[in-house]
Design an enzyme around this catalytic site. Structure first.
Site: not given
Ligand SMILES: *Cc1c(COP(=O)(O)O)cnc(C)c1O
Length: 392
Positions: A132, A217, A246
């Protein structure tokens, strides 16, 4: 009309909301209008690393907001610079770019990979199944799950998704035209699935051999949650680019791209930018979060309480082997994979005053604030054990 009906009458129907009407939060607890208290083991999806209404965060927001809430990136801004200094020192990366969100950090990382590759004959970006990376078109181009992608194509050309944790597939997928490999070292939404040691080893070898960019990420796993500043630091790899978001804005929207000096230098003045990214109030809150993580050794606490949480979950897996198939956890990023959908159990936990989440249908996910105490872990395990006993 109650909040639920008002929302249903006005919003795009994109979110399934919890049946709670929250009045306020304090520390690890949320308080609802009907006077109930909930232990929040989900922390606003790993955003609220210091819980709710942390005095240091509240003070930082108040004091920055009373000076200015926005100037634009035409201006030098003390809060941005302080956060950049902290992030570069804590991460070991010398350069940072601030965005508003996780998905925007991913978009920026994709642009960096393309720009860097443009003078090297490399343009392909490789990503992992079940990952994700966000909801924008670039991020979706790095994902494979139909639940996020169906009907939104066509996606970015030159992006390919390969099977996660499959070293042989990785060997076959990368080549001289690979500009970047993007991955979560612990997949979050995908069900708390860490990269295997063998896969990391192969990735590290190919990274050195072929010279593509490695992009980690760390939007969910970063800033100390796993007991190290980054989840990738549990492996022998050295990414050139890292995305964060986050927890780094103390509950305000903020993302970041960190990069090595060489790679950051591919973006020259005017090549990338944002109106709101690096908002000074969000940055001031982020400074408070990172200083608190450092001064209170919350990373060490994430490691020790994470081990306690994992022990507790593993104990439950032994007690209920038919229900819990596997426990996966690194620090305070933990999942228990069930033999069935986890929604009912997350609902039952909420009835008992503890908020957890269910992801990837069958995985109970725990992303508590880094300030939880041993008693909160005990309470969570005890309550979950009681619920599982009734399912049985
Ligand atoms: C939440 C998340 C995203 C996306 O972040 P947003 O602030 O919702 O755009 C991307 N990568 C990972 C691993 C995430 O947990």
């Amino acid at each position: 009309m109650n909040m639920h009906d008002r929302e249903a009458a006005t919003f795009f129907h994109t979110y399934k909301r919890l049946p709670l009407e929250v009045e306020r939060g304090e520390g690890v607890y949320l308080f609802t209008k009907d006077g109930r208290r909930y232990l929040d083991m989900f922390a606003g999806l790993a955003v609220n690393a210091l819980g709710y209404a942390h005095p240091r965060v509240v003070d930082a927001i108040r004091s920055q907001a009373s000076c200015y809430t926005h100037l634009s990136n035409y201006f030098l801004q003390e809060a941005q610079i302080r956060l950049a200094e902290l992030l570069t020192r804590l991460s070991g990366y010398p350069r940072v770019f601030f965005s508003n969100s996780g998905t925007e950090a991913i978009e920026g990382a994709i642009k960096i990979a393309r720009k860097w590759g443009s003078t090297r004959g490399k343009s392909e970006i490789l990503a992992m199944s079940n990952s994700f990376h966000g909801r924008t078109m670039g991020a979706l181009s790095l994902m494979d799950r139909p639940k996020y992608r169906d009907g939104f194509g066509p996606f970015l050309p030159g992006c390919r998704v390969m099977p996660f944790n499959d070293p042989a597939a990785l060997r076959k997928s990368v080549g001289p035209r690979t500009a970047a490999v993007v991955l979560e070292f612990i997949q979050g939404e995908g069900g708390i699935r860490p990269v295997s040691a063998e896969f990391a080893q192969t990735l590290s070898e190919l990274h050195r051999e072929l010279g593509f960019l490695l992009i980690a990420d760390e939007i969910q796993s970063g800033a100390g949650r796993t007991g190290k500043f980054f989840a990738f630091q549990h492996y022998p790899v050295s990414p050139e680019v890292v995305t964060l978001a986050k927890p780094i804005g103390g509950g305000l929207p903020l993302g970041a791209i960190l990069a090595t000096g060489d790679v950051a230098s591919v973006l020259e003045p005017g090549m990338h930018g944002t109106t709101f990214g690096g908002n000074p109030v969000a940055c001031a809150a982020g400074v408070a979060v990172l200083e608190e993580i450092e001064e209170k050794n919350l990373m060490g606490q994430a490691a020790s309480l994470g081990a306690k949480l994992k022990d507790g979950l593993t104990g439950l897996a032994r007690e209920f082997p038919a229900l819990i198939k596997e426990v996966r956890a690194v620090g305070l990023m933990a999942g228990a994979e069930l033999d069935r959908s986890g929604d009912g159990i997350a609902d039952a936990m909420r009835e008992k005053g503890i908020l957890i989440n269910c992801t990837d249908t069958t995985v109970l996910r725990f992303l508590p604030p880094l300030i939880i105490e041993p008693s909160h872990v005990d309470e969570t395990i005890r309550t979950l054990g009681g619920i599982l006993a009734q399912v049985k």
